[in-house]
Design a protein around this motif. Structure first.
Motif, PDB file in Angstrom:
ATOM      1  N   ALA A 189       6.511 -11.882  -2.973  1.00  0.00           N
ATOM      2  CA  ALA A 189       7.066 -10.555  -3.251  1.00  0.00           C
ATOM      3  C   ALA A 189       5.981  -9.601  -3.751  1.00  0.00           C
ATOM      4  CB  ALA A 189       8.188 -10.671  -4.275  1.00  0.00           C
ATOM      5  N   LEU A 190       5.084 -10.094  -4.609  1.00  0.00           N
ATOM      6  CA  LEU A 190       4.018  -9.241  -5.131  1.00  0.00           C
ATOM      7  C   LEU A 190       3.050  -8.806  -4.040  1.00  0.00           C
ATOM      8  CD1 LEU A 190       3.188 -11.036  -8.512  1.00  0.00           C
ATOM      9  CD2 LEU A 190       4.388  -8.866  -8.191  1.00  0.00           C
ATOM     10  N   ASN A 191       2.904  -9.644  -3.006  1.00  0.00           N
ATOM     11  CA  ASN A 191       2.019  -9.285  -1.895  1.00  0.00           C
ATOM     12  C   ASN A 191       2.688  -8.357  -0.895  1.00  0.00           C
ATOM     13  OD1 ASN A 191      -0.760 -10.890  -1.762  1.00  0.00           O
ATOM     14  ND2 ASN A 191       0.735 -12.228  -2.712  1.00  0.00           N
ATOM     15  N   VAL A 192       4.014  -8.435  -0.789  1.00  0.00           N
ATOM     16  CA  VAL A 192       4.745  -7.602   0.164  1.00  0.00           C
ATOM     17  C   VAL A 192       5.108  -6.251  -0.440  1.00  0.00           C
ATOM     18  CG1 VAL A 192       6.890  -7.422   1.500  1.00  0.00           C
ATOM     19  CG2 VAL A 192       5.642  -9.582   1.424  1.00  0.00           C
ATOM     20  N   LEU A 193       5.288  -6.201  -1.746  1.00  0.00           N
ATOM     21  CA  LEU A 193       5.749  -4.985  -2.418  1.00  0.00           C
ATOM     22  C   LEU A 193       4.875  -3.766  -2.149  1.00  0.00           C
ATOM     23  CD1 LEU A 193       8.146  -4.298  -4.241  1.00  0.00           C
ATOM     24  CD2 LEU A 193       6.674  -4.680  -6.224  1.00  0.00           C
ATOM     25  N   PRO A 194       3.533  -3.904  -2.078  1.00  0.00           N
ATOM     26  CA  PRO A 194       2.714  -2.705  -1.819  1.00  0.00           C
ATOM     27  C   PRO A 194       2.919  -2.103  -0.428  1.00  0.00           C
ATOM     28  CG  PRO A 194       1.390  -4.415  -2.858  1.00  0.00           C
ATOM     29  CD  PRO A 194       2.686  -5.047  -2.463  1.00  0.00           C
ATOM     30  N   ILE A 195       3.569  -2.822   0.491  1.00  0.00           N
ATOM     31  CA  ILE A 195       3.773  -2.266   1.832  1.00  0.00           C
ATOM     32  C   ILE A 195       4.723  -1.066   1.783  1.00  0.00           C
ATOM     33  CG2 ILE A 195       4.626  -2.752   4.159  1.00  0.00           C
ATOM     34  CD1 ILE A 195       3.646  -5.610   3.816  1.00  0.00           C
ATOM     35  N   PRO A 196       5.930  -1.199   1.191  1.00  0.00           N
ATOM     36  CA  PRO A 196       6.792  -0.009   1.083  1.00  0.00           C
ATOM     37  C   PRO A 196       6.390   0.918  -0.065  1.00  0.00           C
ATOM     38  CG  PRO A 196       7.925  -1.901   0.182  1.00  0.00           C
ATOM     39  CD  PRO A 196       6.640  -2.422   0.768  1.00  0.00           C
ATOM     40  N   PHE A 197       5.677   0.369  -1.059  1.00  0.00           N
ATOM     41  CA  PHE A 197       5.270   1.169  -2.216  1.00  0.00           C
ATOM     42  C   PHE A 197       3.760   1.046  -2.424  1.00  0.00           C
ATOM     43  CE2 PHE A 197       9.560  -0.546  -3.019  1.00  0.00           C
ATOM     44  CZ  PHE A 197      10.277   0.643  -3.048  1.00  0.00           C
ATOM     45  N   PRO A 198       2.962   1.678  -1.582  1.00  0.00           N
ATOM     46  CA  PRO A 198       1.495   1.514  -1.679  1.00  0.00           C
ATOM     47  C   PRO A 198       0.916   2.012  -2.987  1.00  0.00           C
ATOM     48  CG  PRO A 198       2.078   3.304  -0.178  1.00  0.00           C
ATOM     49  CD  PRO A 198       3.349   2.589  -0.508  1.00  0.00           C
ATOM     50  N   GLY A 199       1.629   2.875  -3.682  1.00  0.00           N
ATOM     51  CA  GLY A 199       1.096   3.429  -4.915  1.00  0.00           C
ATOM     52  C   GLY A 199       0.946   2.424  -6.035  1.00  0.00           C
ATOM     53  N   ILE A 200       1.692   1.313  -5.964  1.00  0.00           N
ATOM     54  CA  ILE A 200       1.642   0.330  -7.053  1.00  0.00           C
ATOM     55  C   ILE A 200       0.622  -0.776  -6.781  1.00  0.00           C
ATOM     56  CG2 ILE A 200       4.069   0.756  -7.566  1.00  0.00           C
ATOM     57  CD1 ILE A 200       4.690  -1.959  -6.314  1.00  0.00           C
ATOM     58  N   LEU A 203      -1.841  -1.617  -9.444  1.00  0.00           N
ATOM     59  CA  LEU A 203      -1.278  -2.106 -10.702  1.00  0.00           C
ATOM     60  C   LEU A 203      -0.926  -3.587 -10.643  1.00  0.00           C
ATOM     61  CD1 LEU A 203       1.101   0.891 -11.526  1.00  0.00           C
ATOM     62  CD2 LEU A 203      -1.235   0.496 -12.347  1.00  0.00           C
ATOM     63  N   LEU A 204      -0.964  -4.191  -9.470  1.00  0.00           N
ATOM     64  CA  LEU A 204      -0.588  -5.599  -9.312  1.00  0.00           C
ATOM     65  C   LEU A 204      -1.840  -6.467  -9.325  1.00  0.00           C
ATOM     66  CD1 LEU A 204       2.072  -5.241  -6.467  1.00  0.00           C
ATOM     67  CD2 LEU A 204       2.472  -5.399  -8.933  1.00  0.00           C
ATOM     68  N   PHE A 205      -1.818  -7.526 -10.113  1.00  0.00           N
ATOM     69  CA  PHE A 205      -3.004  -8.388 -10.220  1.00  0.00           C
ATOM     70  C   PHE A 205      -3.290  -9.134  -8.929  1.00  0.00           C
ATOM     71  CE2 PHE A 205       0.572 -11.013 -11.441  1.00  0.00           C
ATOM     72  CZ  PHE A 205       0.312 -12.244 -10.874  1.00  0.00           C
ATOM     73  N   THR A 206      -2.261  -9.371  -8.118  1.00  0.00           N
ATOM     74  CA  THR A 206      -2.474 -10.064  -6.846  1.00  0.00           C
ATOM     75  C   THR A 206      -3.284  -9.224  -5.866  1.00  0.00           C
ATOM     76  OG1 THR A 206      -0.298  -9.271  -6.149  1.00  0.00           O
ATOM     77  CG2 THR A 206      -0.427 -11.508  -7.021  1.00  0.00           C
ATOM     78  N   SER A 207      -3.315  -7.918  -6.067  1.00  0.00           N
ATOM     79  CA  SER A 207      -4.073  -7.047  -5.163  1.00  0.00           C
ATOM     80  C   SER A 207      -5.573  -7.229  -5.323  1.00  0.00           C
ATOM     81  CB  SER A 207      -3.710  -5.578  -5.410  1.00  0.00           C
ATOM     82  OG  SER A 207      -2.327  -5.350  -5.211  1.00  0.00           O
ATOM     83  N   TYR A 208      -6.000  -7.878  -6.397  1.00  0.00           N
ATOM     84  CA  TYR A 208      -7.423  -8.006  -6.680  1.00  0.00           C
ATOM     85  C   TYR A 208      -7.998  -9.354  -6.262  1.00  0.00           C
ATOM     86  CZ  TYR A 208      -6.755  -3.708  -9.267  1.00  0.00           C
ATOM     87  OH  TYR A 208      -6.451  -2.404  -9.599  1.00  0.00           O
ATOM     88  N   LEU A 209      -7.201 -10.165  -5.565  1.00  0.00           N
ATOM     89  CA  LEU A 209      -7.737 -11.431  -5.078  1.00  0.00           C
ATOM     90  C   LEU A 209      -8.867 -11.205  -4.074  1.00  0.00           C
ATOM     91  CD1 LEU A 209      -4.495 -13.570  -4.616  1.00  0.00           C
ATOM     92  CD2 LEU A 209      -6.260 -13.837  -6.351  1.00  0.00           C
ATOM     93  N   GLY A 210      -8.796 -10.095  -3.358  1.00  0.00           N
ATOM     94  CA  GLY A 210      -9.843  -9.803  -2.376  1.00  0.00           C
ATOM     95  C   GLY A 210     -10.865  -8.799  -2.854  1.00  0.00           C
ATOM     96  N   TRP A 211     -11.046  -8.686  -4.171  1.00  0.00           N
ATOM     97  CA  TRP A 211     -11.971  -7.667  -4.685  1.00  0.00           C
ATOM     98  C   TRP A 211     -13.433  -8.019  -4.428  1.00  0.00           C
ATOM     99  CZ3 TRP A 211     -12.782  -7.354 -10.708  1.00  0.00           C
ATOM    100  CH2 TRP A 211     -13.227  -8.592 -11.188  1.00  0.00           C
TER     101      TRP A 211
END
Length: 252
Positions: A189-200, A203-211
């Motif tokens: 869910a944390l990985n899919v959530l930014p698709i409809p809501f790119p603004g968040i 703010l999600l820690f899972t978004s930084y796995l590919g930093w």
């Protein structure tokens, strides 16, 4: 520190010596081998028809997203549920707490063991994929190999945050199977959530796995880097401290 290192060695041995975790290492090697075989076949086939070249050989950077986004998180969730939820449900945690080691040290030893195993797993993927790439693909230069190694190393901080999150969630679980399922669902869910809501996404820690892509490529501004470090570090502190406090007060 002696008590911590003793607990750390004990927790690490649980993961390294269990058959299913050894099988997980073999599974990762098999993926690299299959990737290499498919890449060799596809390259030859495309060359015969004169199409666009598709290189599927297992370069270290090529296979990293697959392992980083899917396989290693599953490995982390499985390890955490085994070391925390399973030991709570089968009452082996009581025996561990009777040893002369503070609770917070035992908790951090468990989390450190999971992080260590994830690092060992990624190191194995790096070595195997690099070796197959040198044989079947375009040989990488020393600089490219170093950049790939740096990328793998840079994945450890966000993975450590993921371990802290999984450990915190596992403290509330009563069944390892249900806890594992919950972790997978929440992670998805944390990985899919930014698709409809790119603004968040930021703010999600899972978004930084590919930093690692930002650090190895063209570096963003200093303020941007500090912002990312603050978010990852903040999540890490919150997860680890909250988990430690709950583990210290939990009745077993």
């Amino acid at each position: 520190m002696t008590a911590f290192f003793a607990a750390y060695r004990n927790e690490t041995s649980k993961l390294v010596l269990r058959k299913k975790y050894i099988a997980f290492l073999i599974f990762g090697a098999v993926i690299c081998v299959v990737w290499a075989a498919v890449g060799a076949f596809a390259s030859g086939f495309v060359g015969m028809v004169g199409g666009v070249a598709i290189n599927l050989t297992p370069t270290p950077m090529g296979v990293l997203p697959l392992f980083l986004q899917i396989i290693v998180p599953l490995l982390i969730f499985m390890s955490v549920t085994d070391l925390i939820t399973s030991e709570c449900s089968d009452h082996t945690m009581k025996a561990m707490l009777s040893r002369p080691v503070e609770r917070y040290k035992l908790y951090f030893a468990k989390l450190s063991a999971v992080i260590t195993y994830a690092a060992i797993y990624l190191a194995g993927v790096f070595v195997i994929s690099t070796a197959f790439n040198q044989v079947l693909g375009r040989g990488l230069s020393v600089g490219e190999i170093f950049a790939a190694f740096a990328s793998y190393a840079l994945t450890l901080p966000p993975l450590a945050v993921l371990v802290g999150f999984a450990a915190l969630a596992s403290l509330f679980g009563r069944s390892s199977t249900l806890t594992m399922l919950l972790l997978v669902v929440v992670y998805f869910a944390l990985n899919v959530l930014p698709i409809p809501f790119p603004g968040i996404s930021e703010l999600l820690f899972t978004s930084y796995l590919g930093w690692y892509r930002l650090w190895v490529g063209v570096l963003p501004s200093a303020s941007r880097l500090l912002h990312m470090i603050a978010i990852v570090g903040g999540y890490g502190v919150v997860f680890f401290v909250a988990g430690s406090l709950i583990f210290d007060r939990k009745e077993y």
